[in-house]
Design a protein around this motif. Structure first.
Motif, short mmCIF file in Angstrom:
data_model
loop_
_atom_site.label_atom_id
_atom_site.label_comp_id
_atom_site.label_asym_id
_atom_site.label_seq_id
_atom_site.Cartn_x
_atom_site.Cartn_y
_atom_site.Cartn_z
N LYS A 166 31.13 77.51 37.16
CA LYS A 166 32.27 77.86 38.00
C LYS A 166 33.51 78.12 37.15
O LYS A 166 33.56 77.78 35.98
CB LYS A 166 32.54 76.72 39.00
N ILE A 167 34.51 78.70 37.81
CA ILE A 167 35.73 79.05 37.10
C ILE A 167 36.37 77.83 36.44
O ILE A 167 36.92 77.92 35.35
CB ILE A 167 36.72 79.76 38.06
N PHE A 168 36.30 76.67 37.11
CA PHE A 168 36.67 75.41 36.46
C PHE A 168 35.40 74.60 36.25
O PHE A 168 34.65 74.36 37.19
CB PHE A 168 37.64 74.58 37.32
N PRO A 169 35.11 74.23 35.01
CA PRO A 169 35.95 74.32 33.81
C PRO A 169 35.61 75.49 32.88
O PRO A 169 36.21 75.63 31.83
CB PRO A 169 35.62 73.01 33.11
N PHE A 170 34.63 76.35 33.29
CA PHE A 170 34.04 77.23 32.28
C PHE A 170 34.87 78.45 31.91
O PHE A 170 34.63 79.06 30.87
CB PHE A 170 32.62 77.61 32.71
N CYS A 171 35.84 78.84 32.73
CA CYS A 171 36.75 79.89 32.28
C CYS A 171 37.52 79.42 31.05
O CYS A 171 37.66 80.14 30.06
CB CYS A 171 37.72 80.26 33.40
N PHE A 172 38.01 78.17 31.08
CA PHE A 172 38.82 77.63 29.99
C PHE A 172 37.97 77.31 28.76
O PHE A 172 38.42 77.43 27.62
CB PHE A 172 39.55 76.38 30.48
N ILE A 173 36.72 76.93 29.00
CA ILE A 173 35.80 76.68 27.89
C ILE A 173 35.42 77.99 27.20
O ILE A 173 35.36 78.08 25.98
CB ILE A 173 34.52 75.97 28.40
N THR A 174 35.17 79.02 28.00
CA THR A 174 34.71 80.30 27.46
C THR A 174 35.82 81.04 26.72
O THR A 174 35.58 81.63 25.66
CB THR A 174 34.16 81.19 28.60
N ILE A 175 37.03 81.03 27.26
CA ILE A 175 38.16 81.71 26.59
C ILE A 175 38.36 81.15 25.19
O ILE A 175 38.58 81.87 24.21
CB ILE A 175 39.46 81.53 27.41
N ALA A 176 38.30 79.82 25.07
CA ALA A 176 38.32 79.12 23.77
C ALA A 176 39.48 79.56 22.90
O ALA A 176 40.64 79.33 23.22
CB ALA A 176 36.98 79.29 23.06
N CYS A 177 39.17 80.23 21.78
CA CYS A 177 40.14 80.41 20.68
C CYS A 177 41.37 81.22 21.07
O CYS A 177 42.42 81.09 20.43
CB CYS A 177 39.46 81.08 19.50
N GLY A 178 41.27 82.05 22.08
CA GLY A 178 42.43 82.84 22.46
C GLY A 178 43.55 82.02 23.06
O GLY A 178 44.71 82.47 23.09
N ALA A 179 43.25 80.82 23.55
CA ALA A 179 44.26 79.94 24.14
C ALA A 179 44.46 78.69 23.29
O ALA A 179 45.58 78.31 22.98
CB ALA A 179 43.88 79.57 25.56
N ILE A 180 43.37 78.01 22.95
CA ILE A 180 43.45 76.86 22.05
C ILE A 180 42.09 76.68 21.39
O ILE A 180 41.05 76.84 22.04
CB ILE A 180 43.86 75.57 22.79
#
Length: 690
Positions: free
Chosen positions: A324-338
């Motif tokens: 789902k979008i939480f949490p895997f959007c933030f996990i997948t984006i990874a290096c571009g954000a942190i």
């Protein structure tokens, strides 16, 4: 009057960013212009650098240019080498900007353009840049110590030792897979192989030029180096078109694997000024040049973003990856954000080369902003193509069916029209046999970039050239992570080995350098070799862990940063690191739990292993596929164990840190900092590199 003018400019910049973000977030119905993404990113990044990074510099860190840095006090001509801030910015940016900001946003586009774009901009400004900047500062104040050493000194010996082991394990896995990605990219591209190979002798020449022939002539050397790099980029096409030379630079996977291992060893063992810094500096020109050219192309062509703001796959049923979008959007984006990997560079090579403390803001915070901009451009490139084409490229055959009419019928049924003829024409235009089921993000990103570039210069007749340039660009992006990461890994091996025998811990002792370089290269080289000879097993099975482990590493860095700020008496401003720490712990622990225990075989490691085991028990697996399936079952269970162990290690460190914080706040323990003593700099302000 000047002050009022500055206020007016920055107010206008903030207003422009807010309007652009509002347009992206609230616009519905017709497709939106990609121009708004460039405006939003540039305005928000500039405001964040001008205001938030200045706030951190003044209120939290109090950067002191009168204080001698490790590069001045410990100069050894190999690892501790004072470096011009522009050259170091190039090295740092090239070292941190790997596959993450390119591939992560491309994959996360399956949720739509909105969540990924917002996280790229906000996450970098308030989390990623903060981590990179503060960890760099902390390492500078501690003689360039690595993240694991700082955890051991500032949190606790037990927690620090666990952190060192976790960090090293994550580093080995990361470097092995990064190297495998490079091998897979170069196997089919003599152009990319030639171009990347030629950057090595160019870097050696540039290093000698700046060190001995024309010291301090950075602009002069840069012009020469960039000219030579552009020459080999153009020559790469000639090599690819020449039957004789193409054979020379078309290497097998095993040959490329050993060549990359040899390069990693050299980058780790040779003096930093000779190969690593100049090659990364030159790579930074190509990276930044390509990204800024892409941004200029977007502003000129003003392509339409066809992907909707939110797709139907926010519920976790997406074909590109499960979750789902939480949490895997933030996990997948990874290096571009942190990215936790950045903290290893910020406590590895960069603090040993920085000329003044004041440069930490520009290098630590600024380079991360530039990487995040790369992520936004990747998101635009992915979302500017029709959604049906995007899903046809990135969806595996197990989800959409075999290439051709079956796949396009499935994708069109989701509401994203595409036909087999369109895909065939696109594949022919970029010089590929097929673009169906080209999973992983890199091919679709190359297609998106090529379409924007060709609409700017050359039209469709140059689409193939731009596509192969994009493939070369992606491989170059990744290789710089490998060389800098290997050197940082060498530092970590020396720290651990030095406890068994002290001479091995001396960074200036050549036998220790050679031993530790061979150890770290051998560790990731083993996984690389297994991945090359056995693409169904080995390191490929660990791909799902990367986003989780990378963000777990970022949580480690922010826990260490929070502990140090607390000891510095910055309780009033502790939210700067505490809020992103809490967020990262929440998303990583949620993702870890779901990847281990989710009942869906597409999501949960154990569920996938059990489903395949049931198929074997029911006799549904043929004898020819039995060994392969058993290997996949083992890999899924191994993924579950590795995820659990890494998450457990981070939780132990977090508990140790909470004990430390409670003791300090209740005055039961003195807040003892392990900074190096103050030594006044002997270099005048305005010296070379300022």
């Amino acid at each position: 009057m000047k002050r009022l003018g500055g206020i007016a400019i920055w107010t206008a910049m903030a207003t422009g960013g807010a309007i652009a973000l509002g347009k992206i977030a609230l616009y519905r119905g017709e497709a939106i212009s990609a121009t708004w993404f460039v405006i939003a990113a540039v305005c928000c990044y500039l405001v964040a650098y001008r205001l938030y990074s200045a706030f951190i510099s003044a209120k939290l860190l109090a950067l002191d240019d009168t204080r001698a840095t490790p590069a001045e006090r410990l100069d050894d001509g190999r690892d501790f080498v004072a470096t011009n801030k522009w050259v170091l910015f190039g090295h740092h940016f090239a070292a941190i900007a790997g596959p993450g900001p390119l591939v992560g946003p491309t994959l996360a586009a399956q949720f739509g353009y909105l969540p990924g774009t917002l996280w790229l901009i906000a996450g970098s400004a308030f989390a990623g840049c903060v981590q990179d900047f503060i960890i760099l500062f902390c390492s500078i104040r501690r003689d360039g110590k690595t993240l694991g050493e700082m955890a051991r000194d500032e949190v606790s010996k037990r927690g620090g030792f666990i952190a060192q082991l976790a960090v090293l394990a994550i580093m080995v896995i990361l470097l092995g897979v990064v190297a495998l990605v490079v091998v897979n990219a170069l196997k089919s591209s003599p152009w990319a192989t030639f171009t990347l190979a030629m950057t090595i002798p160019i870097a050696l020449v540039l290093g000698v030029y700046l060190r001995y022939l024309r010291p301090g002539r950075v602009l002069e050397a840069s012009l020469i180096g960039v000219a030579l790099v552009l020459l080999v980029v153009v020559a790469g096409q000639w090599v690819a078109d020449s039957a004789a030379w193409a054979r020379v630079f078309t290497l097998s996977g095993v040959t490329l694997a050993f060549a990359i291992m040899a390069y990693g060893f050299a980058a780790s063992a040779l003096p930093v000024w000779l190969l690593l810094a100049p090659r990364d500096y030159l790579s930074a020109f190509i990276k930044a040049g390509a990204i800024f050219s892409l941004a200029a192309g977007i502003l000129l062509v003003r392509p339409t973003v066809h992907m909707p703001a939110l797709t139907k796959f926010v519920d976790g049923t997406g074909p590109v990856f499960a979750g789902k979008i939480f949490p895997f959007c933030f996990i997948t984006i990874a290096c571009g954000a942190i990215s936790g990997f950045h903290s290893l560079i910020s406590s590895g090579t960069t603090p040993k080369m920085i000329l003044r403390e004041g440069h930490a803001r520009f290098i630590g915070y600024g380079a991360m902003l530039l990487e995040s901009f790369v992520g936004v451009m990747a998101m635009v490139a992915a979302c500017a193509m029709p959604p049906g084409v995007y899903f046809a490229i990135n969806s595996p055959p197990a989800i959409v069916g075999p290439a051709g009419d079956a796949a396009t019928a499935t994708i069109s049924g989701w509401g994203y029209p595409v036909d087999a003829a369109t895909m065939a024409n696109l594949a022919h235009a970029v010089g590929e046999q097929t673009l169906f089921n080209r999973t992983g993000g890199a091919p679709s990103l190359a297609v998106g970039m090529a379409q924007i570039f060709s609409n700017t210069i050359g039209g469709e007749r140059l689409l193939s050239i731009w596509y192969h340039f994009a493939i070369m660009f992606e491989a170059l992006f990744i290789l710089t992570v490998l060389d800098a990461g290997t050197r940082v890994g060498r530092f970590m091996v020396q720290e651990l080995a030095g406890r068994a025998w002290k001479p091995l811990g001396r960074t200036g002792w050549m036998p220790g350098i050679l031993f530790s370089s061979a150890a770290i290269v051998g560790a990731w080289g083993y996984f690389l070799y297994q991945g090359v000879i056995d693409p169904l097993g080995g390191i490929n099975s660990l791909w799902p862990l990367f986003g989780i482990s990378n963000q777990l590493l970022a949580a480690v860095a922010l826990v260490v940063a929070t502990t140090i700020l607390l000891k510095m008496g910055k309780l009033r401003w502790i939210w700067v690191t505490l809020v992103p720490t809490a967020w990262l712990v929440t998303i990583t622990m949620t993702a870890s739990w779901q990847k281990i225990f989710d009942p869906s075989p597409r999501m949960g490691f154990l569920a996938a292993a059990n489903a395949m085991a049931r198929q074997i028990a029911a006799g549904k697996i043929s004898a020819a596929k039995l060994a392969e399936t058993e290997r996949l079952i083992f890999n899924q269970r191994l993924d579950a164990v590795v995820t659990a162990v890494l998450a457990g290690m981070i939780l132990v460190l977090l508990v140790e840190a909470l004990i430390q914080w409670t003791a300090i706040l209740s005055n039961r323990r003195a807040a003892v900092l392990h900074e190096s003593p103050y030594v006044a700099t002997g270099w005048a302000v305005g010296a070379e590199g300022d």
